[in-house]
Design a protein around this motif. Structure first.
Motif, mmCIF file in Angstrom:
data_model
loop_
_atom_site.group_PDB
_atom_site.id
_atom_site.type_symbol
_atom_site.label_atom_id
_atom_site.label_comp_id
_atom_site.label_asym_id
_atom_site.label_seq_id
_atom_site.Cartn_x
_atom_site.Cartn_y
_atom_site.Cartn_z
ATOM 1 N N MET A 274 -47.198 -11.360 63.727
ATOM 2 C CA MET A 274 -47.149 -10.425 62.594
ATOM 3 C C MET A 274 -48.537 -10.168 62.026
ATOM 4 N N GLY A 275 -49.350 -11.277 61.929
ATOM 5 C CA GLY A 275 -50.701 -11.115 61.402
ATOM 6 C C GLY A 275 -51.539 -10.200 62.260
ATOM 7 N N SER A 276 -51.377 -10.301 63.592
ATOM 8 C CA SER A 276 -52.159 -9.436 64.482
ATOM 9 C C SER A 276 -51.763 -7.976 64.325
ATOM 10 N N VAL A 277 -50.480 -7.725 64.085
ATOM 11 C CA VAL A 277 -50.014 -6.354 63.879
ATOM 12 C C VAL A 277 -50.612 -5.779 62.606
ATOM 13 N N VAL A 278 -50.632 -6.588 61.541
ATOM 14 C CA VAL A 278 -51.205 -6.118 60.274
ATOM 15 C C VAL A 278 -52.687 -5.816 60.438
ATOM 16 N N ARG A 279 -53.400 -6.696 61.126
ATOM 17 C CA ARG A 279 -54.837 -6.468 61.343
ATOM 18 C C ARG A 279 -55.062 -5.211 62.188
ATOM 19 N N ARG A 280 -54.220 -5.026 63.190
ATOM 20 C CA ARG A 280 -54.354 -3.824 64.027
ATOM 21 C C ARG A 280 -54.128 -2.565 63.201
ATOM 22 N N ASP A 281 -53.067 -2.560 62.399
ATOM 23 C CA ASP A 281 -52.774 -1.380 61.576
ATOM 24 C C ASP A 281 -53.886 -1.123 60.564
ATOM 25 N N ALA A 282 -54.418 -2.209 59.969
ATOM 26 C CA ALA A 282 -55.507 -2.044 59.002
ATOM 27 C C ALA A 282 -56.731 -1.443 59.665
ATOM 28 N N ALA A 283 -57.030 -1.890 60.861
ATOM 29 C CA ALA A 283 -58.189 -1.341 61.573
ATOM 30 C C ALA A 283 -57.986 0.132 61.898
ATOM 31 N N VAL A 284 -56.768 0.482 62.298
ATOM 32 C CA VAL A 284 -56.478 1.888 62.616
ATOM 33 C C VAL A 284 -56.611 2.761 61.366
ATOM 34 N N ILE A 285 -56.094 2.281 60.243
ATOM 35 C CA ILE A 285 -56.178 3.047 58.987
ATOM 36 C C ILE A 285 -57.635 3.268 58.603
ATOM 37 N N ILE A 286 -58.455 2.220 58.712
ATOM 38 C CA ILE A 286 -59.877 2.343 58.356
ATOM 39 C C ILE A 286 -60.572 3.347 59.277
ATOM 40 N N LEU A 287 -60.319 3.241 60.584
ATOM 41 C CA LEU A 287 -60.967 4.144 61.534
ATOM 42 C C LEU A 287 -60.525 5.588 61.310
ATOM 43 N N VAL A 288 -59.245 5.788 61.076
ATOM 44 C CA VAL A 288 -58.748 7.145 60.835
ATOM 45 C C VAL A 288 -59.354 7.717 59.561
ATOM 46 N N ALA A 289 -59.406 6.914 58.502
ATOM 47 C CA ALA A 289 -59.977 7.389 57.233
ATOM 48 C C ALA A 289 -61.450 7.755 57.409
ATOM 49 N N LEU A 290 -62.203 6.914 58.111
ATOM 50 C CA LEU A 290 -63.612 7.218 58.345
ATOM 51 C C LEU A 290 -63.775 8.496 59.156
ATOM 52 N N ALA A 291 -62.987 8.620 60.212
ATOM 53 C CA ALA A 291 -63.111 9.804 61.072
ATOM 54 C C ALA A 291 -62.757 11.074 60.309
ATOM 55 N N CYS A 292 -61.643 11.055 59.585
ATOM 56 C CA CYS A 292 -61.201 12.252 58.862
ATOM 57 C C CYS A 292 -62.168 12.607 57.737
ATOM 58 N N GLY A 293 -62.707 11.578 57.050
ATOM 59 C CA GLY A 293 -63.655 11.857 55.981
ATOM 60 C C GLY A 293 -64.976 12.381 56.493
ATOM 61 N N LEU A 294 -65.473 11.788 57.586
ATOM 62 C CA LEU A 294 -66.757 12.223 58.133
ATOM 63 C C LEU A 294 -66.673 13.614 58.748
ATOM 64 N N VAL A 295 -65.533 13.952 59.309
ATOM 65 C CA VAL A 295 -65.385 15.283 59.918
ATOM 66 C C VAL A 295 -65.592 16.380 58.874
ATOM 67 N N THR A 296 -65.141 16.145 57.640
ATOM 68 C CA THR A 296 -65.292 17.168 56.606
ATOM 69 C C THR A 296 -66.742 17.393 56.217
ATOM 70 N N ALA A 297 -67.635 16.480 56.618
ATOM 71 C CA ALA A 297 -69.061 16.656 56.317
ATOM 72 C C ALA A 297 -69.791 17.437 57.392
ATOM 73 N N LEU A 298 -69.102 17.781 58.487
ATOM 74 C CA LEU A 298 -69.752 18.515 59.568
ATOM 75 C C LEU A 298 -69.966 19.980 59.175
ATOM 76 N N PRO A 299 -70.970 20.638 59.761
ATOM 77 C CA PRO A 299 -71.281 22.031 59.404
ATOM 78 C C PRO A 299 -70.110 23.003 59.476
ATOM 79 N N PRO A 300 -69.207 22.899 60.468
ATOM 80 C CA PRO A 300 -68.099 23.866 60.479
ATOM 81 C C PRO A 300 -67.242 23.840 59.215
ATOM 82 N N PHE A 301 -67.252 22.721 58.485
ATOM 83 C CA PHE A 301 -66.444 22.615 57.281
ATOM 84 C C PHE A 301 -67.180 23.072 56.026
ATOM 85 N N ASN A 302 -68.423 23.544 56.188
ATOM 86 C CA ASN A 302 -69.147 24.069 55.030
ATOM 87 C C ASN A 302 -68.415 25.247 54.396
#
Length: 716
Positions: free
Chosen positions: A1-29
């Motif tokens: 169970m702990g490994s599943v929680v850690r996996r999900d937490a890592a996925v959430i962090i990576l998705v949040a970083l990717a989605c947030g950083l994408v909005t800073a790219l020039p096409p989103f100006n």
């Protein structure tokens, strides 16, 4: 169970970083500026105008549609208006204006016309026509109170005007800055000149009004009179528009010219003393710009106090538009600089961090909640952040809306896909694999605990439901195996659907018998009534099957049901290798005996007094007897379930009344009177026929003195 929680937490962090950083790219100006547009409209709608236009440090003199329709301007070319412009300019300066700027560029003069006229040119014949205008310009420029406008790589004032104002000393650029979506949200502060920066029109006007020179730094920032002008785009000012149409006080040029004719000096002093004044156009189709005010506009017009002319009536066909006159861009910049409330934008890095945080919350909601609930949470986040950003914008802080909302939506979609492909795959497999073996409530409980079921149980108040088909063994002998399977599947499916629709859990099938429990595994405070509703529904459904089902043709069957309520042990019961979610207790034994008691009394639904007491007045019951079942010493009163309250037939009510009267005589050892009562309905009521035979037997052979009115059922 702990490994599943850690996996999900890592996925959430990576998705949040990717989605947030994408909005800073020039096409989103392209979407960046929409936040300011939305906040401008929301602030205006929520809080209205923040300033009194009459008290504002800037005013506009507009060459409007009224001017073009008013003599002496009506029908005359603009080049011929210079004398009147000069007269109004002089009156404004004499009235105490601190500085006057021109958003109108007159690139030529009628004195320069080379069109032949009477053996000479028009220009030669009109020599000196602009003299009064040029004198007004020269007088104002000498006092540092006149600034003409020009557009770089575009129109410039005529040569005479440039000479009158001292050339470039009193001429400033009018060029503006547009975002990638062609909307004006910022205005340049300086332009490259001959070896040194040249202030824009707005910066120059405010600099002169405050008598303070702007200070420029290498990083492109500008400070004026101690006010460091905020700017995320170097060398620009982000405009802070008010909403509506009267945020900048606007005077009609036609009215002011008539005011000069009346020589109303006091009017000019009252309206323009100490103000920065800008001449510009306010026309339906010329010099219109889309700005961050585009969602917060109203019908524009010259609505300032009048001097000589009556207020102009609304023009026919006038309508609200999303564009504004270009002069208001410079006037708003002047107002922002004077009030020191230019829009403050957090910058690309803070905006990206906000987008990442928003995406992380949205991703967490999408992972932890059902899709519909997660969507509702996301909309709630949007509403709360919008409200907070609107409040912040009252302080001129423009928090981003577009970036976090887009990032949050993208994060929810990404986590939704992740759940479908990865995390919910096991749940879907479990549901599809065990849905035919376990009740939905058991599966939900197992998934909610995030662990496999284990042996164990708990004591709960439940109602146990037993049913059995009457005489089915003899009927089954007449069927082929295929017919028997079709019959049983039809019957058990129909009964199961009704029981589960009322919240019951099917414990087991024993041949044609059904064992169900109400009140477990799902909590149900109304388990007794729901079991009674299910029993009535099963009886009605069996009648329909006997009439309409192809599998039942030629075999009209009846079934018997027993209901009992009480404490029971419910849970996972069995061996360590294999177990079922089941129910065990004396309450189960009694329910089973009540189902069998129906055969003895000729009824279809029998319930214990414990179940009847829990159902209140929702059903029509009749007491049948007090019985002592096998394996239980204490007697229990049993009742027949007739129908829902108010739905019993007249025959049922008649039989119940006669039976109740006869049962009372029976228990009082008045067997003659009891027989009389039972005989009234024994012809169509099987319980009455049973007690009629009993009563007549006791008439001839009375029971002993220690007799109890309790029946003992020796077998099921």
């Amino acid at each position: 169970m702990g490994s599943v929680v850690r996996r999900d937490a890592a996925v959430i962090i990576l998705v949040a970083l990717a989605c947030g950083l994408v909005t800073a790219l020039p096409p989103f100006n392209l979407i960046h500026g929409w936040s300011i547009d939305a906040l401008t409209a929301l602030r205006w709608q929520a809080f209205g105008a923040r300033h009194d236009p009459a008290a504002a440090p800037v005013a506009v003199i507009a060459v409007d549609e009224e001017t073009y329709a008013t003599p002496p301007f009506k029908g005359s070319p603009t080049l011929t208006w210079t004398t009147e412009i000069g007269r109004v300019l002089s009156a404004v300066i004499d009235g105490g204006a601190s500085v006057v700027g021109f958003d109108i560029v007159l690139p030529t003069s009628i004195e320069l016309s080379e069109i032949p006229f009477g053996g000479d040119s028009v220009g030669a014949r009109m020599r000196g026509f602009d003299r009064d205008f040029l004198r007004s310009l020269a007088k104002g420029a000498a006092a540092g109170k006149v600034v003409l406008g020009e557009t770089l790589r575009g129109d410039r004032p005529s040569p005479g005007q440039r000479i009158a104002v001292g050339q470039t000393k009193n001429i400033r650029p009018l060029n503006i800055f547009t975002d990638p979506d062609e909307v004006v949200r910022r205005i340049p502060l300086t332009f490259a000149g001959d070896g040194k920066p040249v202030p824009s029109m707005a910066l120059e006007l405010v600099s002169r009004a405050l008598n303070a020179a702007p200070v420029l730094t290498e990083d492109g920032s500008v400070t004026l009179a101690g006010y460091r002008i905020p700017s995320t785009v170097p060398n620009t000012l982000t405009l802070n528009f008010e909403g509506g149409a009267d945020d900048i006080q606007t005077f009609s040029f036609a009215d002011l010219r008539a005011c000069v004719e009346r020589n109303d000096v006091d009017f000019f002093h009252r309206q323009f003393a100490g103000k920065i004044v800008i001449f510009g156009t306010l026309l339906d189709s010329e010099d219109r710009k889309f700005t961050s005010k585009r969602f917060a506009t109203e019908l524009d017009g010259s609505r300032a106090p009048r001097c000589a002319l009556p207020p102009a009536p609304p023009a026919a066909g006038q309508f609200k538009r999303t564009s504004i006159a270009g002069v208001y861009i410079h006037a708003t910049a002047v107002h922002n600089l004077m009030a020191r409330d230019a829009v403050v934008e957090p910058g690309r890095v803070p905006a990206t961090m906000i987008a990442i945080a928003f995406a992380a919350l949205a991703a967490l909601a999408a992972r932890m909640l059902a899709p519909g609930t997660a969507a509702a949470v996301y909309l709630g986040m949007v509403a709360l952040w919008t409200a907070f950003a609107t409040l912040a914008f009252t302080r001129s802080l423009a928090l981003p809306l577009s970036e976090p909302f887009v990032a949050g939506l993208a994060a929810m979609a990404a986590i939704g896909a992740y759940r479908f492909v990865v995390t919910d795959k096991g749940e879907r497999l479990l549901r599809s694999s065990f849905a035919l073996y376990l009740a939905p409530q058991v599966i939900d409980k197992m998934l909610a605990s995030n662990r496999l079921p284990v042996l164990g149980g708990e004591t709960r108040d439940v109602t146990v439901f037993f049913s059995d088909l009457a005489g089915f063994s003899s009927i089954a002998e007449k069927m082929t195996p295929a017919e028997l399977v079709a019959f049983m599947n039809e019957y058990l499916s129909a009964m199961t659907d009704i029981i589960e629709s009322k919240g019951g859990y099917i414990d087991k099938y024993i041949g044609d018998s059904i064992v169900a429990v109400f009140g477990a595994p799902a909590d149900d405070s109304d388990h007794a009534s729901n079991a009674a509703y299910a029993a009535l529904g099963c009886r009605a459904r069996l009648d329909e099957l006997n009439e309409n089902s192809a599998a039942f043709q030629g075999y009209k069957v009846a079934h018997r049901m027993g209901l009992n309520s009480g404490e029971a042990l419910v849970g996972n019961i069995g061996s360590r290798r294999r177990f079922n979610y089941s129910v065990m207790s004396d309450a189960v034994n009694v329910a089973s005996r009540l189902e069998g008691a129906n055969k003895y009394y000729g009824t279809s639904i029998a319930a214990s007094e414990m179940t009847v007491a829990l159902t209140g007045s929702r059903f029509a019951w009749r007491e049948l007897d007090a019985i002592r079942v096998q394996g239980r010493s204490a007697p229990v009163k049993i009742y027949e379930l007739l129908a829902e309250a108010g739905q019993a037939t007249s025959q049922q009510l008649t039989a119940a009344a006669a039976y109740a009267e006869g049962l009372a005589h029976w228990r009082a050892r008045e067997f003659d009177a009891a027989a009389t009562c039972f005989a009234r309905v024994a012809g169509f009521d099987k319980p009455s026929a049973l007690f009629l035979a009993r009563a007549r037997a006791f008439e001839s052979h009375p029971p002993d003195t220690d007799w109890e009115p309790v029946s003992t059922l020796e077998a099921k």
